[in-house]
Design an enzyme around this catalytic site. Structure first.
Site, PDB file in Angstrom:
ATOM      1  N   ASP A  23       5.978  -4.023  -5.036  1.00  0.00           N
ATOM      2  CA  ASP A  23       6.966  -3.035  -4.594  1.00  0.00           C
ATOM      3  C   ASP A  23       6.539  -1.676  -5.117  1.00  0.00           C
ATOM      4  O   ASP A  23       6.019  -1.583  -6.228  1.00  0.00           O
ATOM      5  CB  ASP A  23       8.378  -3.376  -5.088  1.00  0.00           C
ATOM      6  CG  ASP A  23       9.423  -2.531  -4.368  1.00  0.00           C
ATOM      7  OD1 ASP A  23       9.689  -2.805  -3.198  1.00  0.00           O
ATOM      8  OD2 ASP A  23       9.926  -1.555  -4.957  1.00  0.00           O
TER       9      ASP A  23
HETATM   10  C1  TTP Z   1       3.331   6.253  -1.933  1.00  0.00           C
HETATM   11  C2  TTP Z   1       2.803   5.457  -0.785  1.00  0.00           C
HETATM   12  C3  TTP Z   1       3.461   4.323  -0.324  1.00  0.00           C
HETATM   13  N1  TTP Z   1       2.925   3.629   0.740  1.00  0.00           N
HETATM   14  C4  TTP Z   1       3.632   2.448   1.281  1.00  0.00           C
HETATM   15  C5  TTP Z   1       3.220   1.131   0.646  1.00  0.00           C
HETATM   16  C6  TTP Z   1       4.377   0.235   1.019  1.00  0.00           C
HETATM   17  O1  TTP Z   1       4.115  -0.351   2.286  1.00  0.00           O
HETATM   18  C7  TTP Z   1       5.548   1.208   1.130  1.00  0.00           C
HETATM   19  C8  TTP Z   1       6.534   0.994   0.006  1.00  0.00           C
HETATM   20  O2  TTP Z   1       7.503   0.123   0.465  1.00  0.00           O
HETATM   21  P1  TTP Z   1       7.723  -1.316  -0.198  1.00  0.00           P
HETATM   22  O3  TTP Z   1       9.170  -1.589  -0.079  1.00  0.00           O
HETATM   23  O4  TTP Z   1       7.066  -1.402  -1.530  1.00  0.00           O
HETATM   24  O5  TTP Z   1       6.901  -2.322   0.719  1.00  0.00           O
HETATM   25  P2  TTP Z   1       7.115  -2.607   2.262  1.00  0.00           P
HETATM   26  O6  TTP Z   1       8.573  -2.707   2.587  1.00  0.00           O
HETATM   27  O7  TTP Z   1       6.312  -1.617   3.041  1.00  0.00           O
HETATM   28  O8  TTP Z   1       6.403  -4.009   2.462  1.00  0.00           O
HETATM   29  P3  TTP Z   1       6.776  -5.372   1.704  1.00  0.00           P
HETATM   30  O9  TTP Z   1       8.082  -5.185   1.024  1.00  0.00           O
HETATM   31  O10 TTP Z   1       6.833  -6.401   2.809  1.00  0.00           O
HETATM   32  O11 TTP Z   1       5.618  -5.616   0.756  1.00  0.00           O
HETATM   33  O12 TTP Z   1       5.026   2.531   1.010  1.00  0.00           O
HETATM   34  C9  TTP Z   1       1.770   4.039   1.384  1.00  0.00           C
HETATM   35  O13 TTP Z   1       1.345   3.402   2.359  1.00  0.00           O
HETATM   36  N2  TTP Z   1       1.114   5.142   0.934  1.00  0.00           N
HETATM   37  C10 TTP Z   1       1.572   5.878  -0.130  1.00  0.00           C
HETATM   38  O14 TTP Z   1       0.945   6.897  -0.490  1.00  0.00           O
END
Ligand code: TTP
Length: 191
Positions: free
Chosen positions: A75
């Site tokens: 997360d």
């Molecule tokens: C800060 C940052 C986050 N992110 C993304 C990663 C995660 O996919 C998202 C954070 O949300 P999360 O809730 O951590 O993850 P998710 O809902 O996308 O997927 P899952 O719960 O099924 O694992 O933000 C980027 O792609 N680039 C970035 O620079």
């Protein structure tokens, strides 16, 4: 862990996490957790507490369905001015987040949970990266918002999108994108 790796199960629907793991050369199966696994942002939690809990919840949702192997839950949140910034709900929310972060330092925290089945005790670690965002103009922000690059990303930006107005000051790049590969490799050695 020096013996061959057991099967890896990525408990995530994030395309970025899938990409990070596969580009790092790991073989794994995606086993997306139920949406309910990511429930409840408790306002009293610190960012590390929140991402640790949610990573564990996502891994737990899948671990009960896996007899043998390592389940991986993650997360990621951003934090700026004491505010936890998750995935923006819409364009206006994304604008609000970016306006808060521009011209300021902020942190990105990722919780990483490895649950080795049939074991019943997960390993959980949290990694933190520090970034700074240039004082971009409203016009620059609107141009970025037009790309929809903010969707599904904590803090409304994608570090992997090569934005020249977001700079990593400290810590892991993969941690910013959503799965700290350095911590992951260490945990695999120890599990
Ligand atoms: C800060 C940052 C986050 N992110 C993304 C990663 C995660 O996919 C998202 C954070 O949300 P999360 O809730 O951590 O993850 P998710 O809902 O996308 O997927 P899952 O719960 O099924 O694992 O933000 C980027 O792609 N680039 C970035 O620079």
């Amino acid at each position: 862990m020096n013996s061959p790796l057991p099967p890896l199960y990525l408990a995530s629907s994030s395309p970025r996490r899938r990409q990070l793991l596969s580009e790092a050369g790991y073989d794994f199966t995606v086993f997306a957790p139920a949406d309910t696994a990511e429930c409840g942002i408790c306002s009293r939690e610190t960012p590390p507490e929140l991402v640790a809990r949610l990573a564990m919840q996502k891994a737990a949702d899948v671990a009960v369905q896996v007899d043998h192997g390592i389940v991986i839950g993650c997360d990621t949140v951003a934090e700026c001015c004491g505010m936890i910034l998750g995935k923006p709900s819409d364009r206006d929310h994304a604008r609000e987040m970016l306006r808060m972060m521009r011209g300021r330092e902020h942190h990105v925290y990722s919780g990483l949970c490895l649950w080795k089945r049939p074991g019943i005790r997960p390993q959980i670690r949290v990694d933190r990266s520090k970034l700074i965002m240039d004082p971009v103009t409203d016009q620059q922000l609107e141009a970025y918002l037009d790309t929809d690059g903010w969707e599904g990303k904590a803090g409304a930006f994608g570090y992997q999108d090569g934005l020249d107005w977001v700079h990593l000051i400290e810590g892991s790049e993969s941690n910013v994108v959503g799965l700290p590969l350095e911590v992951f490799a260490q945990m695999l050695q120890e599990i």
